[in-house]
Each structure stands twice: as structure tokens, then as C-alpha cells.
Motif scaffolding. Structure first.
Motif, PDB file in Angstrom:
ATOM      1  N   SER A   1      35.975  44.340  39.646  1.00 22.63           N
ATOM      2  CA  SER A   1      35.330  43.091  39.229  1.00 22.63           C
ATOM      3  C   SER A   1      34.283  43.421  38.166  1.00 22.63           C
ATOM      4  CB  SER A   1      34.665  42.405  40.425  1.00 22.63           C
ATOM      5  OG  SER A   1      33.532  43.154  40.854  1.00 22.63           O
ATOM      6  N   ASP A   2      33.841  42.406  37.423  1.00 19.87           N
ATOM      7  CA  ASP A   2      32.809  42.624  36.409  1.00 19.87           C
ATOM      8  C   ASP A   2      31.534  43.167  37.049  1.00 19.87           C
ATOM      9  OD1 ASP A   2      34.509  41.722  34.434  1.00 19.87           O
ATOM     10  OD2 ASP A   2      33.702  39.679  34.416  1.00 19.87           O
TER      11      ASP A   2
ATOM     12  N   GLU B   1      31.312  44.996  39.768  1.00 17.57           N
ATOM     13  CA  GLU B   1      31.529  46.396  40.143  1.00 17.57           C
ATOM     14  C   GLU B   1      31.429  47.310  38.935  1.00 17.57           C
ATOM     15  OE1 GLU B   1      34.514  45.466  43.924  1.00 17.57           O
ATOM     16  OE2 GLU B   1      35.323  45.839  41.911  1.00 17.57           O
TER      17      GLU B   1
ATOM     18  N   GLN C   1      38.920  46.610  31.538  1.00 20.38           N
ATOM     19  CA  GLN C   1      39.117  47.751  32.431  1.00 20.38           C
ATOM     20  C   GLN C   1      39.521  49.010  31.664  1.00 20.38           C
ATOM     21  OE1 GLN C   1      38.902  47.285  35.962  1.00 20.38           O
ATOM     22  NE2 GLN C   1      38.241  45.210  35.512  1.00 20.38           N
TER      23      GLN C   1
END
Length: 332
Positions: free
Chosen positions: A133-134, A136, A157
């Protein structure tokens, strides 16, 4: 048990036995560059460390550098078959050559948040087979931890560093089409945990058929049960399917068992191709044609990508065309 039997050996103990300073021990054991330490002194330090059984403290190294030498791999809830096991083993070996320690955490990460896992050991990098996720990504980068999305599906990513599974499916279909088959089937697994691989492989088979102007492959779920597999084979026969791409070798072996159970033969009545080249593939009746990924090369590439990410450099390109190949045998 005495205190001496339980106390951890320290660099001070090594220095005392070797007759040098702790700084010298640190320079020698960490192979610190631009230090003028004689071969004799270096030998005394190494001999003393070996004699005492000294092992550097991972916790101390983490405090000193801000991170450990650990690479944490977050493995989804996958069955650990020969192919996944081979990848993990080869990746551990490849990372060790770069001085990195490989730790795998398998299972459902909903049971424990990803942040809890990487914060517990402050790794050099985190490998995941699903997108981060952004939040993370931001948290890990802020902590100096390099995130590596092995099968990146979005630009944020980075690029994919593991073999795209669509390529595997394309190789299967292209092999069968080159052999003259125009009506293909796809043997889908009945284990929902592997949909992550099965869906893109099926997409690759469909794309190869479409590119040749062929009908959409007839997909059907095939259980690892001879009677259920026979029923699927019977349906394929009724609709004119002459060749089948199976999700993997185990599913392909079930299809072959179904073929034999109906008194048919492969490839005369139904050609079959699998994926993975597991040991039993070459012992099948007939021996199974399959698609193989060079896991040694794939692991070396992933390890090089991790090292590059830790160093803040761009990783190498993935040599997909050279590491995914068809192993041709009698079944197709």
C-alpha cells in the motif's frame, strides 16, 4: 551452569586473546577498507575469533548501522510445492553471497499487520509477492527499509522482478499451437490459494490463442481426483478440444490420469502440457511436456534487485525470454 558457560563471547574477549584493541578486531572482522592491518595481526584476530566461537551480535550491528543484514520475504498463503521451495532455497543462497540473511514469513498477513513484521527486525529490505500500500511504501522508505514488490503491478511499486506468469501461459499455448492444435483447453486448479498464479497463466493462454485467431480456450477446474478429471476430459473431447494447458504439473498429471481412465492416449487423443518440471513429470505415462523457469537464474536476478534497492540503485532488467523454456516430452 556457570556464568562462563552461558555468557556470550564478545569482541573484547577476542581482542584480549589476540592481544589487540577492540577497534582492530572490528576492522578485521568487518573487513573494513583503508585500514593498514598486517597479515600477521589479521591472522591472530581470526584465529582468536575461531577459537572462542565468536559470532558478531546482530542486534549490535543493527544499532550501529540502523538496519540488519536481513531480507524479509512476506510469502502469501501459498502451498509450498517444489517450485516455490526451489525459488526460496536458491534465493537464500544468492542473497548469502551478498552477505544478506534471508528470512521467510509465510501465511496470511491479515493475522499480523505487515508493519509489525518488518519493524520487529528492521530488515535491509522486504520482498512481497503482492503490491504494498502507499502507506506501507512510505513507512518502509522512511525507516530506510527497501521495499521490493516481486510481481509489481503498478508503476509506484517499481517494475516486476519475478517472472510474469502470463509468459508461462503463452509458452504453453504457443507450443501446442505450433504442433498444429487449434482448439485448446485449460486445466484450472481447484486450490483457490494459487489463483494468484493461475489467473495470469490462463490469461497468457487466451492471449496466445487470440493472437492466432483461435477460439477462446475451454477452461475447466480439474481436481486431483481421477474420476473428476475423467469427467472434464470427457467434456473436452465432446467439444473438440485436442490439447490442454494445465495450471501446473500436478494438474497435468491428473488430466493424464483421466485420459488413461477413459481408455484414451496422450497425445493422440489429447495432448497435455504442464508447468514447473517437477521430478514426477518425467516419470509420467507418457512423460510430461512442461514449461520450466530457471529458478537459479530467477533467484540470482531477484537477489541482485534487492541489493540494488538497498543501495538506492536501479535494478537489472529481468531476462524473461531466456529463463522460461519448454521441456518437450511425449505428452504434447
Amino acid at each position: 551452569m556457570t556464568e562462563s558457560a552461558t555468557r556470550r563471547v564478545t569482541s573484547a574477549d577476542v581482542a584480549r586473546l589476540a592481544g589487540v584493541s577492540r577497534a582492530t578486531v572490528s576492522y578485521v572482522l568487518n573487513d573494513t577498507p583503508r585500514q593498514t592491518i598486517s597479515a600477521t595481526t589479521r591472522g591472530r584476530v581470526l584465529d582468536a575469533a575461531a577459537q572462542l566461537g565468536y559470532a558478531p551480535s546482530a542486534a549490535a550491528r543493527t544499532l550501529r548501522t540502523g538496519r540488519s543484514d536481513v531480507v524479509l520475504c512476506l510469502l502469501p498463503d501459498w502451498p509450498i510445492g517444489p517450485e516455490v521451495g526451489s525459488l526460496l532455497g536458491n534465493l537464500s543462497t544468492a542473497l548469502a553471497r551478498h552477505g544478506l540473511t534471508f528470512v521467510v514469513h509465510p501465511g496470511n498477513h491479515n493475522d499480523r499487520p505487515m508493519a509489525d513484521l518488518w519493524k520487529a527486525i528492521t530488515p535491509a529490505a522486504v520482498i512481497a509477492f503482492t503490491d504494498f500500500s502507499d502507506a506501507e511504501l512510505t513507512a518502509m522508505r522512511s525507516a530506510g527499509v527497501a521495499p521490493v514488490a516481486a510481481l509489481a503491478r503498478s508503476r509506484s511499486q517499481g517494475r516486476a522482478v519475478a517472472v510474469p506468469q502470463e509468459v508461462v501461459g503463452r509458452r504453453q499455448a504457443e507450443h501446442l499451437i505450433a504442433a498444429g492444435h487449434t482448439r485448446l483447453g485449460y486445466a484450472y486448479p481447484d486450490d483457490q490459494r494459487v489463483r494468484f498464479f493461475a489467473e495470469p497463466r490462463l490469461a497468457g493462454v487466451r492471449a496466445a490463442a487470440t493472437a492466432r485467431g483461435l477460439p477462446v480456450p475451454a477452461a475447466a477446474t480439474v481436481a486431483l481426483d481421477i474420476h473428476k478429471a475423467s469427467e472434464v476430459v470427457r467434456r473436452w473431447q465432446a467439444t473438440g478440444v485436442t490439447a490442454v494447458c494445465a495450471y501446473n504439473d500436478e494438474v497435468a498429471l491428473a488430466v493424464l490420469a483421466g485420459v488413461r481412465h477413459l481408455g484414451l492416449t496422450a497425445p493422440a487423443d489429447l495432448a497435455v502440457i504442464g508447468v514447473d518440471d517437477i521430478p514426477s513429470a518425467r516419470l509420467a505415462a507418457p512423460p510430461l511436456t512442461t514449461v520450466m523457469t530457471d529458478q537459479v537464474a530467477a533467484a540470482a536476478h531477484l537477489a541482485a534487485t534487492v541489493v540494488a534497492a538497498v543501495s538506492g540503485r536501479e535494478g537489472p532488467a529481468l531476462p524473461v525470454t531466456s529463463i522460461v523454456t519448454v521441456v518437450s516430452r511425449e505428452s504434447a
